[in-house]
Design an enzyme around this catalytic site. Structure first.
Site, PDB file in Angstrom:
ATOM      1  N   ASP A   1       0.848  -1.187   0.000  1.00 21.81           N
ATOM      2  CA  ASP A   1       0.000   0.000   0.000  1.00 21.81           C
ATOM      3  C   ASP A   1       0.887   1.242   0.000  1.00 21.81           C
ATOM      4  O   ASP A   1       1.597   1.506   0.970  1.00 21.81           O
ATOM      5  CB  ASP A   1      -0.891  -0.019   1.246  1.00 21.81           C
ATOM      6  CG  ASP A   1      -2.258   0.592   0.991  1.00 21.81           C
ATOM      7  OD1 ASP A   1      -2.316   1.563   0.208  1.00 21.81           O
ATOM      8  OD2 ASP A   1      -3.250   0.102   1.555  1.00 21.81           O
TER       9      ASP A   1
ATOM     10  N   GLU B   1      -6.422   4.041  -5.787  1.00 20.85           N
ATOM     11  CA  GLU B   1      -7.672   4.369  -5.100  1.00 20.85           C
ATOM     12  C   GLU B   1      -8.132   5.740  -5.597  1.00 20.85           C
ATOM     13  O   GLU B   1      -7.464   6.742  -5.359  1.00 20.85           O
ATOM     14  CB  GLU B   1      -7.466   4.404  -3.584  1.00 20.85           C
ATOM     15  CG  GLU B   1      -8.750   4.739  -2.829  1.00 20.85           C
ATOM     16  CD  GLU B   1      -8.519   5.063  -1.360  1.00 20.85           C
ATOM     17  OE1 GLU B   1      -9.464   4.909  -0.565  1.00 20.85           O
ATOM     18  OE2 GLU B   1      -7.394   5.480  -1.004  1.00 20.85           O
TER      19      GLU B   1
ATOM     20  N   ASP C   1      -2.805   4.653  -2.413  1.00 19.38           N
ATOM     21  CA  ASP C   1      -3.810   5.298  -1.585  1.00 19.38           C
ATOM     22  C   ASP C   1      -4.151   6.688  -2.113  1.00 19.38           C
ATOM     23  O   ASP C   1      -3.254   7.478  -2.413  1.00 19.38           O
ATOM     24  CB  ASP C   1      -3.274   5.384  -0.147  1.00 19.38           C
ATOM     25  CG  ASP C   1      -4.302   5.876   0.838  1.00 19.38           C
ATOM     26  OD1 ASP C   1      -5.285   5.160   1.060  1.00 19.38           O
ATOM     27  OD2 ASP C   1      -4.107   6.965   1.401  1.00 19.38           O
TER      28      ASP C   1
ATOM     29  N   HIS D   1     -10.952  -2.147   3.832  1.00 19.53           N
ATOM     30  CA  HIS D   1     -10.691  -1.741   5.213  1.00 19.53           C
ATOM     31  C   HIS D   1     -11.419  -0.468   5.615  1.00 19.53           C
ATOM     32  O   HIS D   1     -11.466  -0.130   6.803  1.00 19.53           O
ATOM     33  CB  HIS D   1      -9.185  -1.554   5.411  1.00 19.53           C
ATOM     34  CG  HIS D   1      -8.624  -0.450   4.563  1.00 19.53           C
ATOM     35  ND1 HIS D   1      -8.515  -0.560   3.195  1.00 19.53           N
ATOM     36  CD2 HIS D   1      -8.162   0.791   4.878  1.00 19.53           C
ATOM     37  CE1 HIS D   1      -8.008   0.557   2.707  1.00 19.53           C
ATOM     38  NE2 HIS D   1      -7.792   1.395   3.705  1.00 19.53           N
ATOM     39  N   ASP D   2     -11.963   0.262   4.644  1.00 20.88           N
ATOM     40  CA  ASP D   2     -12.684   1.507   4.923  1.00 20.88           C
ATOM     41  C   ASP D   2     -14.198   1.363   4.825  1.00 20.88           C
ATOM     42  O   ASP D   2     -14.927   2.307   5.144  1.00 20.88           O
ATOM     43  CB  ASP D   2     -12.255   2.599   3.934  1.00 20.88           C
ATOM     44  CG  ASP D   2     -10.866   3.147   4.204  1.00 20.88           C
ATOM     45  OD1 ASP D   2     -10.427   3.101   5.373  1.00 20.88           O
ATOM     46  OD2 ASP D   2     -10.226   3.625   3.256  1.00 20.88           O
TER      47      ASP D   2
END
Length: 546
Positions: free
Chosen positions: A98, A242, A200, A316-317
């Site tokens: 990430d 993302e 990210d 994860h969000d």
């Protein structure tokens, strides 16, 4: 379309803090992940996307990085990371890291130096502005985590910009030295053998702060093309961005091989249609299947020949898939299998978030004190202070709070769900005694084995990977039916999103077709009857012969 190894791959996302604890301190770590690699090999995934494990003060659980070339001690060591890369590789699994380079931690040496003086060589690694005429913040821009996006630095008398926590200052991508530093770091990791990067909030790096343009800034695609040329472009790796702002048009720019940017992006349009237009995710709207199919169909068709889709229900969000889109009560198993079927037969690369493959659910902690997520806690304080009722805010947190996805992985029915011998950093979901990996592995009809079979199918059925897409019932409010075609190969998928039995009339073009049942969650079907009687959350896929 040039075929790539990641086209028929399935990616498994690990949130390290919550996956497996190898040293008994209540926090997941790299040795814990290594100890579970055989489980992931059994599932059949080709890639692990590893949420950040870099050195970090953990203000945002690792998305605030203080050293890009070291591992946070809570997760292990650089030697542990090398071992994970090697042992995963021995099992045919690549590690995607990430990459968080829109911002750093305020403890990163660059920012520590930047704060020393206005003429420090690292000052322009970040975004600084003088106070407004009244001495206040430079403008009215807000942080995603609540409050102003500007933080005052008393030593220099200026403000620095942060779109997230005040401890996550935004990097200044207008400074070529920042680019060079990031590129050098990326190559350092690629040389260690990783399989690529998940990037990210990468759509924010091209921002123009003074014009209040955050996403899709004027230099974004130039920056990504330069990153590609300087780092991963010549390597056979997976890169996924993302991009909450992505449209099909911009996604083609990101993932068109001729432009040399990324392999694919995450788009979130199918997620945001469930958010309230004014209050966002904290006031969720009911799931609308017709709107969902419209969004998915748009992305399937508009990226059909140019670009590539990332397929996902959760991460994860986001909340747990079965709680958000299915039924996490009576029909948890059926609806979880249905959701898997719908996703894995679409065109694109599927992503499975840890615990999704066993049907883990959202959690409802009674007290706000049981939550750890910085976004949840900040927004709860800000909104309740502004007059939002506690009960209303908790309802939003239960539905869409980030800790829903971050409760520890449920490995078995022993204490702490087998995640750790110590008290976990975040409370375990109380349903772990019923929902866990050990129980799923022992049951051949479990959600886990359904996922395992779907993942294996993608390796042997090119039509699932490259076939054209056609929505067969776009206006039906409870059934998602679509077709995939590649040459003579033809697969029809039918899925009910209803909690009650229903009957559906199929289009004449497919009514009466017969073939091999590739997947089913309520008995094998080999014929598409003109009028189908579907059980609650029933889903199946037939490879048709006609």
């Amino acid at each position: 379309m040039e075929r790539k190894w990641w086209h028929d791959a399935v990616v498994y996302q690990i949130y390290p803090r919550s996956f497996a604890d190898g040293n008994g301190d209540g926090i997941g770590d790299l040795p814990g992940i290594i100890s579970r690699l055989d489980y992931l090999k059994h599932l059949g995934v080709s890639v692990i996307w590893l949420s950040p494990v870099f050195r970090s003060p953990m203000d945002d659980n690792g998305y605030d990085i203080s050293d890009y070339q070291d591992i946070a001690p809570v997760f292990g060591t650089l030697a542990d990371m090398d071992r994970l890369i090697a042992e995963a590789g021995q099992r045919g699994i690549r590690i995607v890291m990430d990459l968080v380079v829109n911002h750093s931690s305020d403890e990163h040496p660059w920012f520590v130096e930047a704060r020393r003086s206005k003429d420090n060589p690292y000052r322009d690694y970040y975004i600084w502005r003088r106070p407004a005429a009244d001495g206040g913040v430079p403008d009215d821009q807000r942080s995603y985590f609540g409050g102003s996006a500007w933080e005052f630095d008393a030593a220099s008398g200026e403000y620095y910009f942060h779109q997230f926590s005040r401890r996550q200052p935004d990097l200044n991508w207008d400074n070529p030295k920042v680019q060079d530093e990031v590129h050098r770091m990326m190559n350092w990791w690629l040389d260690r053998g990783i399989g690529g990067f998940r990037m990210d909030v990468i759509d924010l790096i091209g921002k123009d702060v003074d014009r209040k343009i955050m996403a899709n800034g004027p230099r974004l695609h130039t920056l990504l093309q330069e990153m590609n040329a300087a780092t991963f472009g010549s390597r056979d790796v997976l890169t996924v961005g993302e991009t909450w702002s992505a449209t099909p048009e911009s996604a083609r720019l990101y993932s068109d091989p001729a432009r040399y940017e990324l392999s694919m992006v995450f788009q979130f349009e199918h997620v945001t249609i469930t958010f309230d237009p004014a209050e966002g995710k904290w006031k969720p709207r009911a799931f609308d299947l017709v709107a969902f199919k419209c969004v998915m169909g748009k992305w399937q068709t508009e990226l059909a020949d140019q670009g590539w889709n990332s397929l996902f229900w959760c991460n994860h969000d986001l909340p747990r898939a079965v709680s958000k889109y299915g039924d996490d009560g009576r029909y948890r198993v059926e609806s979880a299998k249905m959701l898997a079927t719908v996703l894995h037969f679409l065109k694109g690369t599927p992503y499975v978030y840890q615990g999704e493959e066993i049907g883990m659910t959202n959690v409802r902690f009674d007290s706000i004190d049981d939550y750890q997520d910085i976004e949840t806690l900040n927004l709860y304080r800000e909104r309740t202070a502004a007059g939002v009722a506690h009960d209303a805010m908790m309802k939003g947190i239960w539905a869409n709070g980030r800790d829903n996805a971050r409760t520890p992985m449920q490995w078995d029915a022993t204490a702490n769900a087998g995640f750790s011998t110590a008290r976990p950093w975040l409370k375990v979901n109380p349903n772990y005694a019923q929902i866990n990996v050990a129980a799923a592995l022992a049951d051949e009809d479990s959600i886990f084995h359904h996922y395992r079979r779907l993942i294996a199918l993608r390796k042997t059925r090119p039509v699932m990977v490259y076939g054209d897409y056609l929505d067969l019932l776009p206006a039906h409010p409870q059934v998602y039916a679509y077709e995939r075609r590649l040459g003579d190969a033809r697969v029809v998928v039918v899925a009910s999103f209803a909690a009650e039995p229903l009957r559906v009339e199929l289009p004449a073009a497919i009514a009466g077709l017969e073939g091999e049942c590739l997947s089913a969650n309520h008995g094998m079907r080999t014929r598409l009857a003109p009028v189908l009687a579907l059980a609650p959350y029933e889903a199946f896929a037939i490879a048709c012969t006609a």
